[in-house]
Design a protein around this motif. Structure first.
Motif, PDB file in Angstrom:
ATOM      1  N   PHE A   1       7.720 -28.251 -34.483  1.00  0.00           N
ATOM      2  CA  PHE A   1       6.309 -27.829 -33.975  1.00  0.00           C
ATOM      3  C   PHE A   1       6.171 -28.160 -32.326  1.00  0.00           C
ATOM      4  N   SER A   2       5.598 -27.530 -31.780  1.00  0.00           N
ATOM      5  CA  SER A   2       5.057 -28.062 -30.268  1.00  0.00           C
ATOM      6  C   SER A   2       3.691 -29.056 -30.781  1.00  0.00           C
ATOM      7  N   ASP A   3       3.646 -29.917 -29.754  1.00  0.00           N
ATOM      8  CA  ASP A   3       2.301 -30.673 -29.895  1.00  0.00           C
ATOM      9  C   ASP A   3       1.169 -29.755 -29.475  1.00  0.00           C
ATOM     10  N   ASP A   4      -0.158 -30.029 -29.678  1.00  0.00           N
ATOM     11  CA  ASP A   4      -1.112 -29.445 -29.101  1.00  0.00           C
ATOM     12  C   ASP A   4      -0.946 -28.630 -27.541  1.00  0.00           C
ATOM     13  N   LEU A   5      -1.145 -27.485 -27.629  1.00  0.00           N
ATOM     14  CA  LEU A   5      -0.898 -26.828 -26.111  1.00  0.00           C
ATOM     15  C   LEU A   5      -2.158 -27.034 -25.152  1.00  0.00           C
ATOM     16  N   SER A   6      -3.457 -27.599 -25.673  1.00  0.00           N
ATOM     17  CA  SER A   6      -4.392 -27.921 -24.990  1.00  0.00           C
ATOM     18  C   SER A   6      -4.376 -29.209 -24.442  1.00  0.00           C
ATOM     19  N   MET A   7      -3.411 -30.041 -24.688  1.00  0.00           N
ATOM     20  CA  MET A   7      -3.090 -31.239 -24.173  1.00  0.00           C
ATOM     21  C   MET A   7      -2.801 -31.437 -22.656  1.00  0.00           C
ATOM     22  N   ALA A   8      -3.180 -32.294 -22.006  1.00  0.00           N
ATOM     23  CA  ALA A   8      -2.868 -32.310 -20.501  1.00  0.00           C
ATOM     24  C   ALA A   8      -1.339 -31.999 -20.461  1.00  0.00           C
ATOM     25  N   GLY A   9      -0.460 -32.754 -21.212  1.00  0.00           N
ATOM     26  CA  GLY A   9       1.020 -32.918 -21.071  1.00  0.00           C
ATOM     27  C   GLY A   9       1.745 -31.527 -21.203  1.00  0.00           C
ATOM     28  N   ALA A  10       0.893 -30.666 -21.750  1.00  0.00           N
ATOM     29  CA  ALA A  10       1.290 -29.312 -22.020  1.00  0.00           C
ATOM     30  C   ALA A  10       1.014 -28.375 -20.980  1.00  0.00           C
ATOM     31  N   ARG A  11       0.168 -28.758 -20.185  1.00  0.00           N
ATOM     32  CA  ARG A  11      -0.547 -27.571 -19.353  1.00  0.00           C
ATOM     33  C   ARG A  11       0.192 -27.687 -17.759  1.00  0.00           C
ATOM     34  N   LEU A  12       1.193 -28.397 -17.614  1.00  0.00           N
ATOM     35  CA  LEU A  12       1.892 -28.431 -16.185  1.00  0.00           C
ATOM     36  C   LEU A  12       3.496 -28.516 -16.578  1.00  0.00           C
ATOM     37  N   LEU A  13       4.061 -27.296 -16.148  1.00  0.00           N
ATOM     38  CA  LEU A  13       5.372 -26.993 -16.407  1.00  0.00           C
ATOM     39  C   LEU A  13       6.030 -26.976 -14.775  1.00  0.00           C
ATOM     40  N   ASP A  14       7.029 -27.499 -14.594  1.00  0.00           N
ATOM     41  CA  ASP A  14       7.807 -27.323 -13.240  1.00  0.00           C
ATOM     42  C   ASP A  14       6.955 -27.502 -11.938  1.00  0.00           C
ATOM     43  N   GLY A  15       5.767 -28.491 -12.404  1.00  0.00           N
ATOM     44  CA  GLY A  15       4.856 -28.799 -11.151  1.00  0.00           C
ATOM     45  C   GLY A  15       3.803 -27.591 -10.965  1.00  0.00           C
ATOM     46  N   GLN A  16       3.794 -26.617 -12.058  1.00  0.00           N
ATOM     47  CA  GLN A  16       2.569 -25.418 -11.937  1.00  0.00           C
ATOM     48  C   GLN A  16       1.896 -25.745 -13.140  1.00  0.00           C
ATOM     49  N   SER A  17       0.475 -25.307 -12.868  1.00  0.00           N
ATOM     50  CA  SER A  17      -0.514 -25.308 -13.986  1.00  0.00           C
ATOM     51  C   SER A  17      -0.116 -24.012 -14.657  1.00  0.00           C
ATOM     52  N   VAL A  18       0.014 -23.644 -16.316  1.00  0.00           N
ATOM     53  CA  VAL A  18       0.076 -22.803 -16.853  1.00  0.00           C
ATOM     54  C   VAL A  18      -1.053 -22.545 -17.847  1.00  0.00           C
ATOM     55  N   SER A  19      -1.074 -21.205 -18.346  1.00  0.00           N
ATOM     56  CA  SER A  19      -2.079 -20.720 -19.077  1.00  0.00           C
ATOM     57  C   SER A  19      -1.323 -21.135 -20.640  1.00  0.00           C
ATOM     58  N   TYR A  20      -2.149 -21.153 -21.747  1.00  0.00           N
ATOM     59  CA  TYR A  20      -1.940 -21.388 -23.194  1.00  0.00           C
ATOM     60  C   TYR A  20      -0.787 -20.378 -23.296  1.00  0.00           C
ATOM     61  N   THR A  21      -0.645 -19.149 -22.959  1.00  0.00           N
ATOM     62  CA  THR A  21       0.290 -18.025 -23.275  1.00  0.00           C
ATOM     63  C   THR A  21       1.580 -18.415 -22.717  1.00  0.00           C
ATOM     64  N   GLN A  22       1.417 -19.104 -21.454  1.00  0.00           N
ATOM     65  CA  GLN A  22       2.743 -19.467 -20.697  1.00  0.00           C
ATOM     66  C   GLN A  22       3.494 -20.447 -21.380  1.00  0.00           C
ATOM     67  N   ALA A  23       2.540 -21.621 -21.804  1.00  0.00           N
ATOM     68  CA  ALA A  23       3.285 -22.786 -22.535  1.00  0.00           C
ATOM     69  C   ALA A  23       3.724 -22.262 -23.689  1.00  0.00           C
ATOM     70  N   ALA A  24       3.088 -21.507 -24.497  1.00  0.00           N
ATOM     71  CA  ALA A  24       3.410 -21.129 -25.918  1.00  0.00           C
ATOM     72  C   ALA A  24       5.000 -20.449 -25.896  1.00  0.00           C
ATOM     73  N   VAL A  25       5.122 -19.463 -24.942  1.00  0.00           N
ATOM     74  CA  VAL A  25       6.237 -18.776 -24.895  1.00  0.00           C
ATOM     75  C   VAL A  25       7.236 -19.754 -24.191  1.00  0.00           C
ATOM     76  N   ALA A  26       7.069 -20.714 -23.256  1.00  0.00           N
ATOM     77  CA  ALA A  26       8.020 -21.893 -22.852  1.00  0.00           C
ATOM     78  C   ALA A  26       8.463 -22.519 -24.229  1.00  0.00           C
ATOM     79  N   ALA A  27       7.296 -23.003 -25.008  1.00  0.00           N
ATOM     80  CA  ALA A  27       7.737 -23.828 -26.037  1.00  0.00           C
ATOM     81  C   ALA A  27       8.569 -23.020 -27.067  1.00  0.00           C
ATOM     82  N   LEU A  28       8.495 -21.873 -27.310  1.00  0.00           N
ATOM     83  CA  LEU A  28       9.168 -21.088 -28.247  1.00  0.00           C
ATOM     84  C   LEU A  28      10.589 -20.775 -27.841  1.00  0.00           C
ATOM     85  N   ASN A  29      10.729 -20.450 -26.512  1.00  0.00           N
ATOM     86  CA  ASN A  29      11.885 -19.997 -25.884  1.00  0.00           C
ATOM     87  C   ASN A  29      12.738 -21.358 -25.874  1.00  0.00           C
TER      88      ASN A  29
END
Length: 364
Positions: free
Chosen positions: A258-286
């Motif tokens: 399972f991913s942890d909650d995608l609404s958490m701050a730790g999930a909203r910044l990838l590679d130094g960029q802010s991401v949407s919930y969909t972008q975070a979900a796709v990144a976690a699933l991939n």
């Protein structure tokens, strides 16, 4: 191919609304996570779970019910379970009975906690709890704190295994969290992006050790929204290196992630960029997650009214059509494997069941 349903979402209140039912019917939705706002009493919770199962029998009904201050349901008969640190302290208190007796008593109490936790939830229709916490208690993390059993990874592993044995007796699967470890960092990943600068060797020797030792026992794992820069620039839950190479490859874990909650701050910044919930979900699933959680988006009296959940469902549908994410049959099989396989004992029968009554007497 079996449709992969990777989304775990929430609902606003004490019963399902028309829009809740529409969301839960979507083939990409695989489960629901309940919170204290979804609780009034046992009768209401039982009815809510029945409503959910009437929408789809295969939906996984989840909750965070660990004990201590992380316990969503704790009135109307639910047992107040101790924080896991209490079991670690019991282990260390051998007393006059002889060396090692404290450890054995703590192990037995952990099994009792797991059984009571799982049996009470299942009696009301809840399928699954995100427990146990496998983080080590370094005395630094406020968000982990007394949720951890102990500092020693061997104690953590054996107490967690005992708790998981109790869950298994109740017919409930388990979830070890937060891989590879959240206990060393001070920052709370709900509101910040914690960074743990230790080496992979140091992490594997301590924090991640329970995941290897328990790889035949763990049903599922939830990675931490923590960055370990000496291993990967992305948080563990978005890192194929952590999830596929280390957790599955090196540590031999074969269950659901399972991913942890995608609404958490730790999930909203990838590679130094802010991401949407969909972008975070796709990144976690991939990266290797089988399921992703989006929590606290369907709050009562919210102006947004769960819009983020709808956007995630639409976004993941579009990602699938465009080929940026592809459903995984193995991921769906791992999700379904978490559903209970035995009938639950009803509440009134559970209250007079000898095993349950004995377990209650063992809980500190």
């Amino acid at each position: 191919m079996t449709q992969h349903a990777p989304l775990i979402i929430d609902v606003a209140g004490l019963s399902l609304s028309k829009i809740d039912r529409q969301r839960l019917k979507h083939p990409l939705v695989g489960g629901i996570i309940l919170f204290a706002r979804n609780w009034q009493d046992r009768a209401q919770l039982t009815e809510l779970c029945l409503q959910i199962k009437k929408v789809r029998r295969d939906l996984l009904i989840c909750v965070d019910q660990e004990g201590g201050h992380v316990q969503r349901f704790k009135t109307d008969g639910f047992t107040h379970l101790p924080p896991m640190r209490a079991l670690g302290e019991m282990w260390l208190h051998d007393g006059k009975a002889g060396e090692g007796v404290g450890a054995m008593q703590a192990s037995n109490a952990a099994s009792a906690c797991g059984y009571v936790l799982g049996a009470e939830l299942r009696a009301c229709g809840v399928d699954f709890s995100f427990t146990p916490v496998l983080d080590l208690d370094f005395g630094e993390s406020g968000v982990i704190g007394d949720r951890a059993f102990a500092r020693d990874p061997r104690m953590v592993s054996l107490l967690a295994k005992s708790l998981m044995h109790g869950l298994l007796q109740s017919g409930m699967a388990n979830c070890g969290k937060h891989f590879p470890g959240h206990g060393f960092v001070k920052a709370d990943s709900h509101t910040a992006v914690p960074v743990d600068k230790r080496s992979l060797k140091a992490i594997l020797a301590e924090d991640a050790a329970p995941y290897g030792w328990l790889n035949t026992t763990l049903s599922s794992v939830m990675p931490a929204h923590v960055i370990y820069p000496k291993v990967d620039a992305r948080p563990a839950g978005f890192s194929a290196k952590w999830l596929n190479d280390i957790l599955r490859g090196q540590l031999g874990f074969g269950g659901a992630i399972f991913s942890d909650d995608l609404s958490m701050a730790g999930a909203r910044l990838l590679d130094g960029q802010s991401v949407s919930y969909t972008q975070a979900a796709v990144a976690a699933l991939n990266a290797g997650c089988d399921m992703v959680l989006l929590c606290n988006q369907c709050l009562p009296n919210s102006e947004l009214g769960g819009r983020a959940v709808d956007e995630l469902i639409e976004g993941l549908t579009e990602a699938q059509l465009k080929g940026s994410w592809q459903p995984q049959e193995a991921g769906e099989e791992r999700r379904r494997a978490l559903l209970p396989r035995t009938p639950a004992t009803e509440w009134d029968a559970l209250m007079v069941q000898p095993d349950y009554m004995h377990a209650l007497s063992l809980i500190p």
